[in-house]
Design a protein around this motif. Structure first.
Motif, PDB file in Angstrom:
ATOM      1  N   ALA A 291      40.228  53.164  34.796  1.00 50.07           N
ATOM      2  CA  ALA A 291      39.845  53.132  36.216  1.00 50.07           C
ATOM      3  C   ALA A 291      39.127  51.828  36.549  1.00 50.07           C
ATOM      4  O   ALA A 291      39.337  51.241  37.619  1.00 50.07           O
ATOM      5  CB  ALA A 291      38.958  54.327  36.545  1.00 50.07           C
ATOM      6  N   LYS A 292      38.282  51.347  35.635  1.00 51.83           N
ATOM      7  CA  LYS A 292      37.554  50.100  35.875  1.00 51.83           C
ATOM      8  C   LYS A 292      38.450  48.879  35.706  1.00 51.83           C
ATOM      9  O   LYS A 292      38.283  47.868  36.399  1.00 51.83           O
ATOM     10  CB  LYS A 292      36.361  49.999  34.910  1.00 51.83           C
ATOM     11  CG  LYS A 292      35.230  50.991  35.182  1.00 51.83           C
ATOM     12  CD  LYS A 292      34.134  50.859  34.144  1.00 51.83           C
ATOM     13  CE  LYS A 292      33.002  51.854  34.377  1.00 51.83           C
ATOM     14  NZ  LYS A 292      32.255  51.563  35.626  1.00 51.83           N
ATOM     15  N   ALA A 293      39.387  48.947  34.773  1.00 51.98           N
ATOM     16  CA  ALA A 293      40.191  47.770  34.411  1.00 51.98           C
ATOM     17  C   ALA A 293      41.410  47.571  35.296  1.00 51.98           C
ATOM     18  O   ALA A 293      41.916  46.457  35.413  1.00 51.98           O
ATOM     19  CB  ALA A 293      40.637  47.880  32.950  1.00 51.98           C
ATOM     20  N   LYS A 294      41.894  48.636  35.912  1.00 51.14           N
ATOM     21  CA  LYS A 294      43.174  48.579  36.631  1.00 51.14           C
ATOM     22  C   LYS A 294      43.142  47.537  37.746  1.00 51.14           C
ATOM     23  O   LYS A 294      42.206  47.453  38.517  1.00 51.14           O
ATOM     24  CB  LYS A 294      43.521  49.949  37.210  1.00 51.14           C
ATOM     25  CG  LYS A 294      44.934  50.010  37.780  1.00 51.14           C
ATOM     26  CD  LYS A 294      45.306  51.432  38.177  1.00 51.14           C
ATOM     27  CE  LYS A 294      46.739  51.504  38.659  1.00 51.14           C
ATOM     28  NZ  LYS A 294      47.119  52.888  39.043  1.00 51.14           N
ATOM     29  N   SER A 295      44.216  46.743  37.822  1.00 50.32           N
ATOM     30  CA  SER A 295      44.318  45.684  38.817  1.00 50.32           C
ATOM     31  C   SER A 295      45.712  45.672  39.416  1.00 50.32           C
ATOM     32  O   SER A 295      46.685  46.033  38.762  1.00 50.32           O
ATOM     33  CB  SER A 295      44.023  44.330  38.167  1.00 50.32           C
ATOM     34  OG  SER A 295      44.323  43.268  39.045  1.00 50.32           O
ATOM     35  N   THR A 296      45.805  45.252  40.666  1.00 48.51           N
ATOM     36  CA  THR A 296      47.110  45.128  41.325  1.00 48.51           C
ATOM     37  C   THR A 296      47.697  43.735  41.132  1.00 48.51           C
ATOM     38  O   THR A 296      48.821  43.470  41.527  1.00 48.51           O
ATOM     39  CB  THR A 296      46.977  45.410  42.842  1.00 48.51           C
ATOM     40  OG1 THR A 296      45.994  44.502  43.395  1.00 48.51           O
ATOM     41  CG2 THR A 296      46.527  46.838  43.091  1.00 48.51           C
ATOM     42  N   SER A 297      46.940  42.822  40.498  1.00 49.74           N
ATOM     43  CA  SER A 297      47.402  41.436  40.332  1.00 49.74           C
ATOM     44  C   SER A 297      48.316  41.264  39.127  1.00 49.74           C
ATOM     45  O   SER A 297      48.877  40.201  38.920  1.00 49.74           O
ATOM     46  CB  SER A 297      46.193  40.511  40.176  1.00 49.74           C
ATOM     47  OG  SER A 297      45.534  40.765  38.947  1.00 49.74           O
ATOM     48  N   GLY A 298      48.435  42.316  38.302  1.00 46.63           N
ATOM     49  CA  GLY A 298      49.278  42.226  37.108  1.00 46.63           C
ATOM     50  C   GLY A 298      48.504  42.008  35.829  1.00 46.63           C
ATOM     51  O   GLY A 298      49.032  42.210  34.745  1.00 46.63           O
ATOM     52  N   VAL A 299      47.245  41.570  35.929  1.00 45.39           N
ATOM     53  CA  VAL A 299      46.398  41.392  34.747  1.00 45.39           C
ATOM     54  C   VAL A 299      45.199  42.323  34.881  1.00 45.39           C
ATOM     55  O   VAL A 299      44.393  42.193  35.796  1.00 45.39           O
ATOM     56  CB  VAL A 299      45.922  39.938  34.597  1.00 45.39           C
ATOM     57  CG1 VAL A 299      45.027  39.802  33.374  1.00 45.39           C
ATOM     58  CG2 VAL A 299      47.114  39.000  34.480  1.00 45.39           C
TER      59      VAL A 299
END
Length: 524
Positions: free
Chosen positions: A407-415
């Motif tokens: 939940a903390k790490a998830k990103s929409t930028s791909g990284v």
């Protein structure tokens, strides 16, 4: 090449197939959604063992030549890819597709009525993979050159024998596939078992009997939290004492070398004693029971790059350090101390395109302390007498903690990325050291059994792949099916192919401006 069976012949790929390069386009040409007048374009990520049509781009039909439309019997190749293992991957187009393919792909189109499936198998052989891996080259993108592919030599059976070989290969591969599917299901079940076991461990279920026998050793949440803070303060005071001694020695030695740095006071992390319904347990922020997390070195490393091995993301295995693919660099004494490892440290991945990799931990053993660690990793060190290192590593794979990490790490930028501060904020269950030792004992026993079973499964998958390669070797040496002297010799087939190719003019090879090439790569 070994002696050929009777009726067989040898030909290069270029003698058997027409080759077509995919469509060149820029970002501005492509759309992510279908619309009238546009064709889907397959790229290297859209196929491996099967087609994956979940991420396509769509181009105006006018950009696609007739030869760039996929046809039944086409062999679609990945000619360029960031992954060296994907370069040279081949899949057969079994039926006509109203689609094209991008410039980082190529198509081999049979000239005569050959059995395309046979040649897909030839391109899946170890012999072909070795050929590709030796010759594929590229700085950031690995490339299979057109001429490299077209100059590859194939052993050609008579046409009727080609069909018999395909039938036999596919029947044998179906049996292997069934076994592999069962092995993969067993591995998935093991994964679920591990998750269930970790969940039970940190919900106190594995040690319920231990608590019943050791009620006198259990602490209230208030007492447990107070002891944690006391140990944390004591550890900081010890670090200050060590610094004062090092500073005195530095001054007495004429202030030679780098001045010892004063240790930073641990960040003040708020925590409230909480009864979570398990006697002797509470939850705390992870930052309270570990030292301040440390990022790794950003120094450039390479194979044979220096005297000190540096652990990277590929070295973080299934809970362990895997140093088989190690890079290195040279470091001074200060850097070695800053990025050094101690037995019981946990290394975790802080940044990756795959969310499942972020936060993946590996427990450092005595033999791993010879290495330093790189910048995409974070070193996490348990506070002694508060948290067992083995429990720290297991906690970071426990389902509720994994959910927090993702939940903390998830990103929409791909990284996807998790910071040291976010690691410190993770809410984790904690109990006394004696119960932690019992948890470690039970988990080691049960997880070791699971590891042994998984090793057997992996060995079975390795044997399955070896069996496939053995079948392919027999197939292309004429030993898989019997020869029929009545079959038309392959030499006659090759003569027809040569005549047919001579009647078709070669397609002109387009040259592109440098800027256009750059746009193509960005667009693909």
């Amino acid at each position: 090449m070994t002696e050929l069976p009777k009726g067989w012949a040898v030909a290069t790929v270029g003698e058997l197939f027409h080759y077509y390069r995919g469509v060149t386009y820029s970002k501005e040409d492509a759309e992510k959604q279908p619309s009238e007048g546009r064709l889907p374009v397959l790229r290297a990520n859209n196929f491996n063992q099967a087609f994956d049509l979940s991420d396509l781009v769509f181009l105006p039909e006018a950009m696609v030549s007739p030869d760039q439309r996929l046809r039944s019997g086409d062999l679609l190749f990945a000619m360029s890819s960031g992954s060296k293992s994907h370069v040279g991957k081949c899949i057969e187009v079994k039926k006509r597709m109203n689609a094209s393919f991008g410039a980082f792909c190529g198509v081999l189109r049979p000239v005569d009525a050959m059995a395309p499936s046979l040649f897909v198998h030839a391109f899946q052989s170890k012999k072909f993979r070795n050929y590709i891996e030796e010759l594929a080259a590229g700085t950031n993108i690995n490339n299979l050159k057109r001429d490299t592919l077209l100059n590859y030599e194939l052993s050609i059976p008579p046409l009727n024998e080609q069909r018999r070989i395909v039938e036999r290969i596919e029947a044998m591969f179906d049996e292997i596939d069934h076994g592999v599917e069962n092995l993969k299901k067993a591995r998935a079940t093991l994964g679920l078992y591990r998750q269930s076991l970790l969940k039970s461990a940190f919900e106190g279920r594995l040690t319920a009997d231990w608590r019943a026998r050791n009620a006198d050793k259990l602490e209230t949440p208030e007492t447990l939290l107070a002891r944690i803070r006391s140990e944390r303060d004591s550890r900081y005071k010890s670090a200050l004492d060590d610094w004062q001694k090092a500073l005195t020695d530095w001054r007495e030695n004429g202030e030679e070398g780098k001045k010892p740095s004063k240790p930073k006071r641990p960040r003040d992390i708020a925590a409230i004693p909480k009864d979570i319904g398990i006697p002797g347990w509470t939850t705390v922020p992870l930052g309270l029971i570990i030292d301040t997390p440390t990022y790794g070195t950003s120094k450039k490393c390479d194979y044979d790059g220096g005297a000190k091995g540096v652990l990277r993301i590929p070295n973080i295995g299934a809970g362990r350090v895997d140093a088989t693919d190690l890079k290195s660099a040279d470091f001074d004494e200060f850097e070695i101390k800053q990025y050094g490892l101690e037995e019981g440290d946990v290394l975790t991945v802080r940044s990756n395109g795959s969310l499942s990799i972020v936060g993946k931990p590996a427990l450092v053993t005595a033999k791993d302390t010879a290495f330093l660690f790189a910048g995409y990793l974070i070193r996490v060190r348990a506070v002694p007498r508060v948290l067992q290192p083995e429990n720290l590593a297991n906690l970071m794979t426990e389902p509720s903690v994994r959910n927090q990490i993702e939940a903390k790490a998830k990103s929409t930028s791909g990284v996807n990325n998790i910071s040291a501060k976010e690691l410190e904020e993770l809410q984790v269950p904690i109990c006394c050291m004696e119960e932690q030792a019992e948890i470690t004992r039970i988990l080691d026993e049960r997880l070791s059994a699971a590891d042994a079973l998984e090793a057997e499964i992996d060995a079975g998958l390795t044997r399955a792949e070896a069996l496939r390669q053995s079948i392919l070797k027999q197939a292309f040496s004429g030993k898989l099916v019997p020869q029929d002297p009545e079959d038309e010799p392959a030499a006659d087939l090759l003569a027809r192919i040569k005549a047919e190719k001579a009647t078709k003019p070669k397609a002109p090879r387009k040259r592109k401006a440098p800027q256009k090439q750059k746009e193509d790569q960005n667009g693909l």
